[in-house]
Design an enzyme around this catalytic site. Structure first.
Site, PDB file in Angstrom:
ATOM      1  N   ASP A 133      -9.172  -0.212   1.990  1.00  0.00           N
ATOM      2  CA  ASP A 133      -9.228   0.332   0.623  1.00  0.00           C
ATOM      3  C   ASP A 133     -10.543  -0.062  -0.046  1.00  0.00           C
ATOM      4  OD1 ASP A 133      -6.691   1.160   1.113  1.00  0.00           O
ATOM      5  OD2 ASP A 133      -5.776   0.249  -0.654  1.00  0.00           O
TER       6      ASP A 133
ATOM      7  N   THR B  22      -3.321   5.544  -3.993  1.00  0.00           N
ATOM      8  CA  THR B  22      -2.236   6.341  -3.424  1.00  0.00           C
ATOM      9  C   THR B  22      -0.951   6.201  -4.238  1.00  0.00           C
ATOM     10  OG1 THR B  22      -1.773   4.550  -1.867  1.00  0.00           O
ATOM     11  CG2 THR B  22      -3.158   6.329  -1.086  1.00  0.00           C
ATOM     12  N   THR B  23      -0.654   4.975  -4.674  1.00  0.00           N
ATOM     13  CA  THR B  23       0.555   4.784  -5.474  1.00  0.00           C
ATOM     14  C   THR B  23       0.408   5.516  -6.800  1.00  0.00           C
ATOM     15  OG1 THR B  23       0.598   2.582  -4.515  1.00  0.00           O
ATOM     16  CG2 THR B  23       2.194   3.030  -6.239  1.00  0.00           C
TER      17      THR B  23
ATOM     18  N   ASP C 149       0.828  -1.195   0.000  1.00  0.00           N
ATOM     19  CA  ASP C 149       0.000   0.000   0.000  1.00  0.00           C
ATOM     20  C   ASP C 149       0.869   1.253   0.000  1.00  0.00           C
ATOM     21  OD1 ASP C 149      -2.555   1.207   0.180  1.00  0.00           O
ATOM     22  OD2 ASP C 149      -2.142   1.690   2.266  1.00  0.00           O
TER      23      ASP C 149
HETATM   24  P1  ADP Z   1      -2.850   2.235  -5.920  1.00  0.00           P
HETATM   25  O1  ADP Z   1      -2.191   2.487  -4.615  1.00  0.00           O
HETATM   26  O2  ADP Z   1      -2.618   3.360  -6.867  1.00  0.00           O
HETATM   27  O3  ADP Z   1      -4.273   1.840  -5.812  1.00  0.00           O
HETATM   28  P2  ADP Z   1      -2.421  -0.469  -6.810  1.00  0.00           P
HETATM   29  O4  ADP Z   1      -1.201  -1.283  -6.525  1.00  0.00           O
HETATM   30  O5  ADP Z   1      -3.664  -0.817  -6.120  1.00  0.00           O
HETATM   31  O6  ADP Z   1      -2.030   1.032  -6.549  1.00  0.00           O
HETATM   32  O7  ADP Z   1      -2.653  -0.510  -8.378  1.00  0.00           O
HETATM   33  C1  ADP Z   1      -3.691   0.162  -8.988  1.00  0.00           C
HETATM   34  C2  ADP Z   1      -3.605  -0.008 -10.488  1.00  0.00           C
HETATM   35  O8  ADP Z   1      -3.730  -1.380 -10.855  1.00  0.00           O
HETATM   36  C3  ADP Z   1      -4.745   0.727 -11.171  1.00  0.00           C
HETATM   37  O9  ADP Z   1      -4.250   1.403 -12.297  1.00  0.00           O
HETATM   38  C4  ADP Z   1      -5.677  -0.401 -11.564  1.00  0.00           C
HETATM   39  O10 ADP Z   1      -6.462  -0.085 -12.698  1.00  0.00           O
HETATM   40  C5  ADP Z   1      -4.718  -1.514 -11.847  1.00  0.00           C
HETATM   41  N1  ADP Z   1      -5.362  -2.832 -11.761  1.00  0.00           N
HETATM   42  C6  ADP Z   1      -6.038  -3.360 -10.729  1.00  0.00           C
HETATM   43  N2  ADP Z   1      -6.506  -4.592 -11.019  1.00  0.00           N
HETATM   44  C7  ADP Z   1      -6.114  -4.861 -12.275  1.00  0.00           C
HETATM   45  C8  ADP Z   1      -6.269  -5.980 -13.160  1.00  0.00           C
HETATM   46  N3  ADP Z   1      -6.936  -7.049 -12.782  1.00  0.00           N
HETATM   47  N4  ADP Z   1      -5.726  -5.891 -14.385  1.00  0.00           N
HETATM   48  C9  ADP Z   1      -5.033  -4.798 -14.761  1.00  0.00           C
HETATM   49  N5  ADP Z   1      -4.849  -3.725 -13.992  1.00  0.00           N
HETATM   50  C10 ADP Z   1      -5.378  -3.737 -12.761  1.00  0.00           C
HETATM   51 MG    MG Z   2      -5.160   0.136  -5.065  1.00  0.00          MG
END
Ligand code: ADP
Ligand code: MG
Length: 551
Positions: free
Chosen positions: A391, A98-99, A65
């Site tokens: 989240d 957040t990322t 996270d």
């Molecule tokens: P954040 O802290 O920004 O939420 P995450 O590690 O949760 O970071 O990653 C979020 C990103 O991953 C978003 O751009 C989301 O659209 C993408 N994402 C989530 N699930 C999938 C999936 N099944 N296939 C492709 N991209 C995904």
């Molecule tokens: Mg996320």
């Protein structure tokens, strides 16, 4: 800091003050902010990696996270701290993304640096970025689609996307069901959702699949005395923020006891006083006592005798949850105890959860009080599960409120990038350069998703762009197969607010950092380390020194 004036030196700043100006200051700040973004970049997306953070006393946190990583890192550089603020704002406003926000912020600065090198003035870049960020908000609303807050299947998909890539992944089906259920239970008729009504209680032991939802509040404490009832129906709860014990004297008084009768009299007095407090509680009609402070042995005995279920040393946050759920008020002194302050619940019961006693407060006056018990093998697992659930709860709540979602997997960023380039061309002039830079910075998201999945980022970007040029607005990256697919159809959806907020706070931070061209750091504050290489302290001021000739 000094100035030569006709052979005389005039000190205008305290000795030891560090001053960095112009391009040096910008360069340093940009490098520091980019360092923050690159620290979290590898965690982005379903295939992102986790980080293990060890604090000074050796406590370990394993997480994926973004905001948790940045909060745990001891970041000192002022510009880097601004990026941490981006993550915190994102977490407060949406709870997810957040990322994404930090990575976009870092990339905006990287692109800005390239423009600065081409002698584009920072204020022009800042203005172009602001224009682009505003246009992006408009465009995003355009590509978002509507969701009915009653569409549970869709809400579950939103929760699943938020949970993807966390260690919760293997049980996300079960957990997301709990999340959607909890949010729908607390949603108001007018569509607002207060996730504060949902209490998440962690318990190590058992498996993730044993996690469950409880209608009511769950307190991780047992009753203070075994002779107290285990179960109270029609509970009237006293929420007390005062100790139920003999009041010790403030000053160290010495009591000289010369006769055994005197000792007895003293003890009798102590007992009489505690008994008096318990009688007051009984008289109020309370049959359950939650005490934020201690309950001493004598009081426990009398409370048990009176058939009162009592719990002591309850956390302040739990007391607040109890007050909300039962409609009782927090009573802060013994004298203020009265029947008007009591809360109500149909049932208060002590039950075992994975071998440990917990107190369940159910059928509360406020039916919107809900708890989720998260179970998992180890402490690190439940901690990360808790963050994933947090989240997921927030994104589902946000969608129930806003009713707008976008596809994930880099689809919105690619679409925005494309449309912002078109927009840039229509704007023209120098601002065009900045808007184009903004547009290409957004592609960092699909690029990073590809990189983290071990795919070729260039190939993937070319393919995803090609799809969007053909009008396939919801196409994004299937990170598992390295294919460009319709993310909406695949059920990878996120709240619109995740993207609008991420872009606006990333742009704001980048603009703020770009506009700084003079850093004056007093000697006490840590000198902003110039870049990752880290010059010796004091060197940071050299840039400013060199610029002296400008006067
Ligand atoms: P954040 O802290 O920004 O939420 P995450 O590690 O949760 O970071 O990653 C979020 C990103 O991953 C978003 O751009 C989301 O659209 C993408 N994402 C989530 N699930 C999938 C999936 N099944 N296939 C492709 N991209 C995904
Ligand atoms: Mg996320």
């Amino acid at each position: 800091m000094s100035q030569q004036l006709g052979g005389q030196q005039i000190l205008i700043l305290k000795e030891g003050t560090n001053r960095t100006r112009g391009r040096d200051a910008q360069g340093m700040n940009i490098t520091a902010a980019m360092a923050v973004a690159s620290a979290v970049r590898t965690t982005l997306g379903p295939k992102g990696m986790d980080k293990m953070l060890v604090d000074t006393i050796g406590d370990v946190v394993i997480t994926n996270d973004g905001v948790t990583i940045l909060k745990e890192m001891d970041i000192e550089h002022p510009a880097a701290k601004m990026m941490v603020e981006v993550a915190k704002t994102q977490d407060d406003e949406v709870g997810d993304g957040t990322t994404t926000a930090v990575v976009i912020g870092g990339e905006l600065l990287k692109k800005a640096e390239a423009l600065l090198e081409q002698d584009v003035h920072p204020t022009i870049i800042a203005a172009g970025y602001r224009q682009a960020a505003e246009k992006a908000q408009e465009l995003l609303k355009d590509i978002a689609f509507d969701v009915k807050p009653t569409d549970k299947a869709m809400l579950k998909k939103i929760a699943e996307t938020a949970m993807t890539g966390k260690s919760a992944e293997s049980s996300k089906d079960k957990l997301c069901e709990l999340v959607v259920k909890a949010v729908t239970m607390v949603a108001d008729a007018d569509g607002t959702v207060d996730t504060d009504n949902i209490k998440v209680e962690k318990k190590t032991g058992g498996s993730i699949d044993d996690s469950e939802i409880v209608e009511g509040v769950l307190i991780d404490k047992e009753r203070v005395h075994p002779a107290m009832p285990k179960k109270v129906t029609n509970a009237k709860l006293l929420l007390l923020n005062a100790a139920v014990e003999f009041k010790k004297t403030e000053v160290d008084a010495e009591i000289n006891i010369t006769h055994p009768e005197q000792l007895q009299a003293f003890l009798d007095e102590e007992e009489r006083m505690v008994k008096g407090i318990v009688e007051k509680i009984v008289a109020s009609g309370a049959n359950v006592l939650f005490c934020q402070k201690g309950i001493d042995d004598i009081a426990q005995h009398y409370l048990a005798k009176a058939g009162i279920f009592a719990v002591r040393r309850v956390k302040k946050s739990d007391m607040e949850k109890l007050a909300r759920a039962t409609g009782g008020s927090l009573v802060s002194s013994i004298d203020a105890i009265s029947k008007d302050e009591l809360g109500k619940a149909g049932l208060v019961e002590e039950r075992k959860v994975s071998g440990e006693e917990m107190t369940f407060v159910e059928q509360c006056k406020n039916p919107k009080a809900v708890s989720i018990i998260i179970r998992g093998g180890t402490e690190h697992v439940v901690d990360e599960l808790e963050r994933a659930i947090h989240d997921a709860l927030r994104v589902v709540a946000v969608v129930v409120e806003d009713k707008k979602v976008v596809a994930g997997g880099g689809a919105p960023e690619t679409e925005l990038s494309l449309r912002l380039r078109e927009y840039a061309a229509s704007v023209g002039g120098r601002a065009q350069l900045a808007i184009e830079a903004f547009a290409s910075a957004l592609e960092i998201i699909p690029r990073t998703l590809a990189e983290n999945a071990g795919l070729d980022p260039i190939d993937m970007l070319v393919e995803i762009r090609a799809a969007h040029e053909k009008g396939k607005k919801t196409y994004g990256l299937n990170v598992y197969e390295g294919k460009i697919i319709d993310m909406k159809a695949a059920g990878v959806v996120e709240p619109l607010r995740v993207k609008t907020q991420a872009i606006s706070s990333a742009a704001e931070a980048a603009i703020m950092i770009l506009r700084i061209d003079d850093v004056i750091a007093s000697s006490k504050s840590p000198a902003p380390a110039p870049g990752a290489g880290g010059m010796p302290p004091g060197m940071g001021g050299m840039g400013g020194m060199g610029g002296m000739g400008d006067y």
